[in-house]
Design an enzyme around this catalytic site. Sequence first.
Site, mmCIF file in Angstrom:
data_model
loop_
_atom_site.group_PDB
_atom_site.id
_atom_site.type_symbol
_atom_site.label_atom_id
_atom_site.label_comp_id
_atom_site.label_asym_id
_atom_site.label_seq_id
_atom_site.Cartn_x
_atom_site.Cartn_y
_atom_site.Cartn_z
ATOM 1 N N PRO A 2 2.229 8.286 -2.163
ATOM 2 C CG PRO A 2 3.601 8.072 -4.144
ATOM 3 C CD PRO A 2 3.498 8.139 -2.534
ATOM 4 C CD GLU A 3 -3.511 6.662 0.144
ATOM 5 O OE1 GLU A 3 -4.539 6.150 0.021
ATOM 6 O OE2 GLU A 3 -3.389 7.940 0.544
#
Length: 274
Positions: A2-3
């Site tokens: 996840p960014e």
Amino acid sequence: MPELPEVETVVRTLRPALVGRVIQSAWLDWERSLVPMDVPFFLERIRGQRILGVERRAKYIVMPLSQDHLLIHLKMTGRLYVVSDSATHAADRWVHFRFQLEGGEQLRFSDSRKFGRVYLTADPASILGALGPEPLASDFTVTVFADRLKKRAGRIKPLLLNQTFLAGVGNIYADEALHLAKIHPRRGSATLTEGEIAALYGAIRQVLAQGIQAQGASVRWYRTPEGEKGQMQEALLVYDRAGQPCLTCQQGIIQKITLGQRGTHFCPHCQKED
Ligand SMILES: [Zn+2]
């Protein structure tokens, strides 16, 4: 992993369910995720603390509590969700942390690969202090970006992933931003022209904002706290598209190379090396 857009989606979804709630107790079965304190101290210390906010800094979920800060990093496979005590959830089999909330609900942290990290600290700056600027913050201007670039050597793609240079950008959004800006990922950061810097600045903010609007990219593991896939994977132009025709120019074929030990996707027609 996840960014920024995925973590922001998690934060926005969890915030109304968590702010103001008291953590009555906690449970965990994977103490290597807990840094840097020992388990009995953590379990005792968190008891009775109220959640005052749910924020994001870089890829960290940051929850100021009445005494300390609870920080969670999802790493590769982390998922967070709030459910009632008795509810079962599709991701429950990988739950390694449970936070019992007053009112009969739990915050659960599911993490199949167990790379996620949980921090309880009175000094969040000791963990967050070295991070670079937030790319969507109003004080992150193109001038700030250009000044920071001038102080760095090396290739542009690995630099964008460096969290002390810029916070929250990871492999997906770096590849997409470089494509939109028509910059080859192997270019030296010091060789970028003023025009290219402006284009890259705009592209980074554009792809991150688009990612948030789409509730993130579910290329592999990521799901929203509601268990849904994000939509951004449908809009990706280069990431995970090796061997397919470029959607931008209709002429190039998307290439995948390894750069800074990370898979890197680009169109050799749109993104010339020199
Ligand atoms: Zn192209």
